[in-house]
Design a protein around this motif. Structure first.
Motif, PDB file in Angstrom:
ATOM      1  N   GLY A   1       0.559  -1.324   0.130  1.00 28.11           N
ATOM      2  CA  GLY A   1      -0.104   0.124   0.039  1.00 28.11           C
ATOM      3  C   GLY A   1       0.936   1.308   0.195  1.00 28.11           C
ATOM      4  N   GLY A   2       1.886   1.362  -0.395  1.00 23.42           N
ATOM      5  CA  GLY A   2       2.878   2.492  -0.237  1.00 23.42           C
ATOM      6  C   GLY A   2       4.068   2.255   0.509  1.00 23.42           C
ATOM      7  N   MET A   3       4.169   1.338   1.383  1.00 20.68           N
ATOM      8  CA  MET A   3       5.057   1.114   2.424  1.00 20.68           C
ATOM      9  C   MET A   3       6.513   1.178   1.590  1.00 20.68           C
ATOM     10  SD  MET A   3       3.479  -1.660   4.684  1.00 20.68           S
ATOM     11  CE  MET A   3       4.429  -1.614   6.204  1.00 20.68           C
TER      12      MET A   3
ATOM     13  N   GLY B   1       7.468   2.625  -1.188  1.00 14.15           N
ATOM     14  CA  GLY B   1       7.779   3.769  -1.819  1.00 14.15           C
ATOM     15  C   GLY B   1       8.251   5.030  -0.612  1.00 14.15           C
ATOM     16  N   ALA B   2       7.305   4.890   0.478  1.00 12.58           N
ATOM     17  CA  ALA B   2       7.630   5.321   1.635  1.00 12.58           C
ATOM     18  C   ALA B   2       9.032   5.382   1.994  1.00 12.58           C
ATOM     19  CB  ALA B   2       6.729   5.101   2.841  1.00 12.58           C
ATOM     20  N   ARG B   3       9.561   4.109   1.942  1.00  9.08           N
ATOM     21  CA  ARG B   3      10.720   3.655   2.653  1.00  9.08           C
ATOM     22  C   ARG B   3      11.952   4.209   1.495  1.00  9.08           C
ATOM     23  NH1 ARG B   3      11.148  -2.111   5.894  1.00  9.08           N
ATOM     24  NH2 ARG B   3      13.246  -1.332   5.624  1.00  9.08           N
TER      25      ARG B   3
ATOM     26  N   THR C   1      11.648   6.626  -0.550  1.00  3.73           N
ATOM     27  CA  THR C   1      11.656   8.072  -0.527  1.00  3.73           C
ATOM     28  C   THR C   1      12.222   8.836   0.812  1.00  3.73           C
ATOM     29  OG1 THR C   1       9.292   8.191  -0.107  1.00  3.73           O
ATOM     30  CG2 THR C   1       9.942   8.454  -2.344  1.00  3.73           C
ATOM     31  N   ASP C   2      12.391   7.760   1.829  1.00  3.28           N
ATOM     32  CA  ASP C   2      12.967   8.390   3.086  1.00  3.28           C
ATOM     33  C   ASP C   2      14.330   8.580   2.972  1.00  3.28           C
ATOM     34  OD1 ASP C   2      12.346   8.766   5.861  1.00  3.28           O
ATOM     35  OD2 ASP C   2      13.580   6.956   6.329  1.00  3.28           O
TER      36      ASP C   2
ATOM     37  N   GLY D   1       8.730   6.662  -9.419  1.00  4.15           N
ATOM     38  CA  GLY D   1       7.174   6.902  -8.971  1.00  4.15           C
ATOM     39  C   GLY D   1       6.864   5.381  -8.659  1.00  4.15           C
ATOM     40  N   GLY D   2       5.689   5.162  -8.188  1.00  2.00           N
ATOM     41  CA  GLY D   2       4.944   4.110  -7.999  1.00  2.00           C
ATOM     42  C   GLY D   2       3.465   4.073  -8.089  1.00  2.00           C
TER      43      GLY D   2
END
Lengths: 406, 406
Positions: A275-277, A279-281, A283-284, A294-295
């Motif tokens: 669910g975006g985890m 991407g979140a990691r 882009t961290d 992107g995703g």
């Protein structure tokens, strides 16, 4: 040197907040020639904090006390310490300026309570707070020494690394133990523990500890003497024990971003159960924009079809949670975002949605590049949070292994 | 009744293992009329465990001690307690039978150490271990009472729920406590604290505490007497104090998912600086697939253009971090994923990328529905982690407020 941690904060005693600060300090001291004798969590009550200080000051040379430096009424640490030590307080100028600047930038007024955050014991060694407002400080206390640190883990972590550690070394002359940290992926802690035990490090005077986060075990080997600390020998035995599951970088996402940058490749994602985890990691990591195109979080079948171009046939025949769908998702992500590599996850995180043939914890992963795509199916059991966390780690690790091979 | 937890185990003091047992007991006691005064972590050392017991027995009516009930040399709890209390030990028959049965079923012999796990103080109240071997027990200790529980969290959790809690209620007559938790968004802790203070809850015998996570303050009001615990009065005064920034649900993402479901609306996301964090939070809610169509992590300008259909002109004139781009991103997300509502974030999380006119922390948000779209620009200062965390909270709150209005 013997140390003790006193973590203040009633929320810790209500089980609503998990301790992070104690664990961070413990892990930090484990790398220094300083033994942590005990850790205490006490509520925001004057009497409890006082007796904790009384009892531990008699027993330890260094007391770390965390929390209670904020702006509210139940932030008591500085007041109690000054009271017990019989010293007055002063405003720390630089921190006050920083706070005023922060407020004026946002067109806000400091509240009365905010002054507490820049108030410190007279003559104390102040540790500036670079990510928050409350100052930390060190002061002599009885025959011991107190180091007061802010409660928010983000603030404490930064202050610890940037200011406290250097001061412990230079100011207190605490020796570094020699240490090496190894990170292994997707192994159960017990399994990692067993393998390291087989090295019998104790026999050569080495200590070691494991600190576990979802999907990652951090193994730290230390030596006070340093006599038997053969770095290259250690590295090769760890390599022998853990092979490819051994991480080179500081974190999985940093290593992936570095590998992509080093190979001049770009990445795109197609996430379903995560669910975006992922991407979140990614882009961290500062500067990840250089390699991350992107995703798509394609949670619904419609999105998998319309956005990523997964064929309806594939979804009908194999289902959303299948290697085939995962492959098409990865290919789609690659095309849609114009990246060199596409990665995908699709799985059943639970609690609902499981079936005998695809139980909760069934997760499929795909990876696509110019040459084609492949996928794999994994069973990562646990509650929703664990399934998702392990899925993110597994996908990043799959990418990492791929990048190391090319 | 006042209680204390002593968690034994050297691994806790090396940052090698995170505490789970203390947190579990704390959460359990918080709902009972039993106040947890402190939690101590001590190593597997006789002297340390003894002094922890000595100091706490003088201060608390109930001591929970966890760990040290296993078969190995450093499992010391039962021996130390019997020694200090001057009582002998006995074998717990049913547990011994269970252990022997377990071993014989596997054609194994119990090792000498294993007997320790079924050995308890004479006359103690034994808590059977249904998922392991080590018995827990309760015994009088000085003027206090000790409850010894096994260290493995799985075993402790089961024993706590199945045997310890019922015994606390029936055996010790511990009552359930009344409590209410309120959550406020995007308020500084100091501000939330000041407002709650104005209620002077203490005057009516209520206790309260604030626990802060990025962008959210959790205010818990508890009452042991219950006399003055007027739930509806509390709710309305909190409503008066915090208005719309008061959360109804357990978490921001849960409330947003519930609001969407209640209105039969679907959501899609266009994330730039949050990189997937919003999607990760939404999909953390079980059943979110009913309302969440999907999202695009449009990190590059190309992705904003090609995937979300943001016009090149907008990107050129206003820049990627602008209200105009945010609006077009939200509109794009809505169209691409065929959702009723689109939400977007685009900002400068840092450390690089800031400018005098758009400093690090500048974040723009967009929201689009069938009727059109709007956007807003915010300044959310801090390091990369804070900017991103607050951006995610702000976007979810923007959506929440929108949903409550329609």
């Amino acid at each position: 040197m013997h140390a003790c941690v006193i973590a203040t904060g009633s929320e810790l005693l209500r089980g609503r907040v998990r301790d992070e600060n104690g664990a961070l300090i413990a892990a930090g001291l484990f790398r220094l020639d300083m033994e942590l004798g005990e850790m205490r969590f006490v509520g925001d009550r004057v009497a409890d904090i006082r007796s904790a200080l009384d009892e531990t000051a008699a027993r330890y040379e260094v007391l770390f006390i965390t929390g209670g430096l904020g702006p509210t009424e139940d932030d008591l640490t500085c007041g109690i310490l000054c009271d017990l030590a019989g010293v007055g307080t002063e405003i720390h100028g630089p921190s006050l300026d920083r706070m005023n600047d922060f407020f004026s930038k946002r067109g806000m007024e400091p509240r009365p309570g905010d002054m507490k955050m820049v108030t410190v014991p007279i003559g104390s060694r102040v540790f500036p707070n670079e990510v928050g407002m409350a100052c930390g400080f060190a002061m002599p206390f009885r025959s011991s020494r107190v180091i007061a640190l802010p409660g928010p883990p983000r603030e404490l972590k930064r202050m610890w690394e940037a200011h406290v550690l250097p001061w412990l070394r230079e100011g207190l002359g605490v020796k570094e133990k020699m240490f090496l940290t190894f990170r292994t992926l997707l192994l159960r802690e017990a399994e990692a523990d067993e393998r390291v035990k087989s090295l019998e490090l104790g026999k050569s005077g080495l200590e070691w500890g494991i600190c576990t986060a979802p999907g990652i075990n951090e193994i730290t080997v230390t030596s006070t003497g340093g006599a038997n600390f053969d770095e290259s020998a250690l590295r090769s035995s760890m390599r022998r024990l853990f092979g490819e599951s051994l991480l080179d970088g500081e974190s999985l996402e940093e290593e992936v971003v570095a590998l992509l940058a080093g190979r001049g490749l770009t990445l795109s994602l197609a996430e379903s159960c995560t669910g975006g985890m992922i991407g979140a990691r990614i882009t961290d990591v500062p500067g990840s924009s250089r390699v991350f195109r992107g995703g798509a979080v394609a949670y619904s079948n419609e999105a998998k079809e319309s956005v990523l171009g997964v064929s309806r046939k594939t979804l009908e025949i194999y289902g959303a949670v299948s290697v085939e769908t995962a492959r098409e998702m990865a290919e789609g992500a690659r095309k849609v975002f114009g990246a060199d590599i596409g990665i995908s996850t699709t799985g059943i995180a639970g609690p609902g949605g499981g079936s005998p043939d695809k139980p909760v914890g069934t997760v499929c992963f795909g990876i696509a590049d110019g040459a084609g795509s492949r996928g794999e199916r994994q069973y990562l059991p646990g509650d929703r949070g664990r399934v998702r966390a392990f899925s993110a780690v597994f996908a990043l690790d799959m990418l990492r292994r791929y990048l190391k091979r090319i």
